[in-house]
Design a protein around this motif. Structure first.
Motif, mmCIF file in Angstrom:
data_model
loop_
_atom_site.group_PDB
_atom_site.id
_atom_site.type_symbol
_atom_site.label_atom_id
_atom_site.label_comp_id
_atom_site.label_asym_id
_atom_site.label_seq_id
_atom_site.Cartn_x
_atom_site.Cartn_y
_atom_site.Cartn_z
ATOM 1 N N ILE A 70 -37.399 9.990 20.628
ATOM 2 C CA ILE A 70 -36.920 11.084 19.787
ATOM 3 C C ILE A 70 -36.463 12.268 20.647
ATOM 4 N N SER A 71 -35.240 12.673 20.432
ATOM 5 C CA SER A 71 -34.665 13.822 21.131
ATOM 6 C C SER A 71 -34.728 15.021 20.182
ATOM 7 N N CYS A 72 -35.541 15.976 20.520
ATOM 8 C CA CYS A 72 -35.746 17.143 19.661
ATOM 9 C C CYS A 72 -34.699 18.199 19.994
ATOM 10 N N ASP A 73 -33.541 17.995 19.417
ATOM 11 C CA ASP A 73 -32.418 18.891 19.657
ATOM 12 C C ASP A 73 -31.824 19.322 18.324
ATOM 13 N N GLN A 122 -43.130 19.235 1.075
ATOM 14 C CA GLN A 122 -43.142 18.038 1.935
ATOM 15 C C GLN A 122 -44.462 17.892 2.692
ATOM 16 N N LYS A 123 -45.460 18.642 2.298
ATOM 17 C CA LYS A 123 -46.762 18.565 2.964
ATOM 18 C C LYS A 123 -47.282 17.127 2.985
ATOM 19 N N TRP A 124 -47.085 16.392 1.916
ATOM 20 C CA TRP A 124 -47.510 14.990 1.833
ATOM 21 C C TRP A 124 -46.863 14.151 2.926
ATOM 22 N N PHE A 125 -45.640 14.509 3.310
ATOM 23 C CA PHE A 125 -44.904 13.712 4.274
ATOM 24 C C PHE A 125 -45.268 14.065 5.718
ATOM 25 N N ARG A 126 -45.644 15.300 5.969
ATOM 26 C CA ARG A 126 -45.974 15.735 7.335
ATOM 27 C C ARG A 126 -47.080 14.899 7.948
ATOM 28 N N SER A 127 -48.018 14.435 7.155
ATOM 29 C CA SER A 127 -49.118 13.636 7.700
ATOM 30 C C SER A 127 -48.621 12.335 8.336
ATOM 31 N N PHE A 128 -47.482 11.819 7.858
ATOM 32 C CA PHE A 128 -46.929 10.595 8.437
ATOM 33 C C PHE A 128 -46.270 10.851 9.790
ATOM 34 N N MET A 129 -45.950 12.098 10.082
ATOM 35 C CA MET A 129 -45.218 12.449 11.299
ATOM 36 C C MET A 129 -46.119 12.924 12.431
ATOM 37 N N LYS A 130 -47.424 12.968 12.219
ATOM 38 C CA LYS A 130 -48.316 13.559 13.221
ATOM 39 C C LYS A 130 -48.311 12.831 14.563
ATOM 40 N N ASP A 131 -47.973 11.540 14.579
ATOM 41 C CA ASP A 131 -47.949 10.785 15.834
ATOM 42 C C ASP A 131 -46.554 10.677 16.439
ATOM 43 N N VAL A 132 -45.582 11.330 15.818
ATOM 44 C CA VAL A 132 -44.208 11.269 16.305
ATOM 45 C C VAL A 132 -43.996 12.439 17.258
ATOM 46 N N THR A 133 -43.626 12.122 18.499
ATOM 47 C CA THR A 133 -43.451 13.155 19.509
ATOM 48 C C THR A 133 -42.049 13.114 20.115
ATOM 49 N N CYS A 134 -41.679 14.233 20.704
ATOM 50 C CA CYS A 134 -40.385 14.354 21.374
ATOM 51 C C CYS A 134 -40.447 13.673 22.739
ATOM 52 N N THR A 135 -39.349 13.072 23.135
ATOM 53 C CA THR A 135 -39.236 12.562 24.507
ATOM 54 C C THR A 135 -38.249 13.399 25.311
ATOM 55 N N LYS A 136 -37.391 14.141 24.600
ATOM 56 C CA LYS A 136 -36.414 15.045 25.220
ATOM 57 C C LYS A 136 -36.323 16.276 24.346
ATOM 58 N N PRO A 137 -35.922 17.392 24.877
ATOM 59 C CA PRO A 137 -35.755 17.746 26.279
ATOM 60 C C PRO A 137 -37.104 17.837 26.988
ATOM 61 N N GLU A 138 -37.056 17.945 28.274
ATOM 62 C CA GLU A 138 -38.278 17.922 29.100
ATOM 63 C C GLU A 138 -39.313 18.955 28.646
ATOM 64 N N LYS A 139 -38.860 20.157 28.243
ATOM 65 C CA LYS A 139 -39.807 21.209 27.856
ATOM 66 C C LYS A 139 -40.561 20.879 26.561
ATOM 67 N N LEU A 140 -40.040 19.931 25.767
ATOM 68 C CA LEU A 140 -40.703 19.546 24.517
ATOM 69 C C LEU A 140 -41.327 18.151 24.591
ATOM 70 N N LYS A 141 -41.215 17.510 25.720
ATOM 71 C CA LYS A 141 -41.724 16.148 25.877
ATOM 72 C C LYS A 141 -43.219 16.081 25.536
ATOM 73 N N GLY A 142 -43.562 15.146 24.640
ATOM 74 C CA GLY A 142 -44.953 14.958 24.231
ATOM 75 C C GLY A 142 -45.400 15.845 23.078
ATOM 76 N N LYS A 143 -44.573 16.773 22.651
ATOM 77 C CA LYS A 143 -44.928 17.670 21.543
ATOM 78 C C LYS A 143 -44.681 16.968 20.213
ATOM 79 N N ALA A 144 -45.570 17.212 19.264
ATOM 80 C CA ALA A 144 -45.446 16.616 17.929
ATOM 81 C C ALA A 144 -44.345 17.307 17.138
#
Length: 195
Positions: free
Chosen positions: A146-149, A164-186
């Protein structure tokens, strides 16, 4: 006495060693006028693509579709269009880099969607708009690059809406791989990213 389809609760049909090429003749003998939960598993078949009209009119009233561990690169607009009875879709561990924004537009009864382990660089909120808060139990999108741009901006705004609060719980394990400054962030959660 012989077992008839009216005695079945579930029928799971596996497609082995080959590809689905639009020909569903192997299913023609199944009595579809029963309360059978029909599932098709075409996992681990090296499928690169599936013809868009293979499930046209949904004659089997499919409930479960597993196309995981193949080589599919995209999910086109009308592939799943007539499969409005689907409760589970597993497209994990393919090479999917594109999903049409309206690919899941008819799946209002969907319980589970697995898109993990693909090549998705972005997430489109349109994929999820038809899903019902009354039905949906899980959405898995982890293990995608996932590129967080700017391309994620509309989706992030949608996810952050109070309704969309119900939907946010499904995204908790989804993290950015780009850009470098956001890498690993949910992308969602208490410490979600800000673009």
């Amino acid at each position: 006495s012989p077992i008839s389809s009216s005695d079945w609760d579930q029928v799971a049909l596996g497609v082995n060693e080959g590809t689905l090429n639009g020909d569903l003749d192997f299913l023609s003998g199944l009595d579809t006028n029963t309360n059978v939960t029909l599932s098709i598993s075409a996992s681990n078949n090296s499928l690169e693509s599936i013809t868009e009209d293979i499930f046209e009119w949904n004659p089997l009233q499919l409930k479960v579709l597993h196309l995981d561990h193949n080589k599919m690169g995209f999910v086109q607009h009308f592939l799943l269009y007539d499969l409005d009875q689907l409760m589970e879709i597993d497209l994990s561990y393919n090479s999917i880099s594109f999903i049409h924004p309206h690919a899941f537009g008819q799946q209002k009864k969907l319980l589970r969607l697995n898109l993990s382990g693909n090549n998705l660089a972005t997430i489109k909120h349109q994929w999820f708009k038809s899903f019902s808060t009354s039905f949906l139990e899980s959405v898995k999108i982890a293990e995608n690059p996932i590129s967080c741009d700017c391309a994620m901006n509309d989706t992030l705004k949608w996810i952050r809406q109070p309704e969309q609060k119900w939907f946010r719980s499904f995204m908790k394990d989804v993290t950015c791989t780009k850009p470098e400054k956001l890498k690993g962030k949910a992308i969602a959660g208490k410490k979600s990213i800000k673009l």
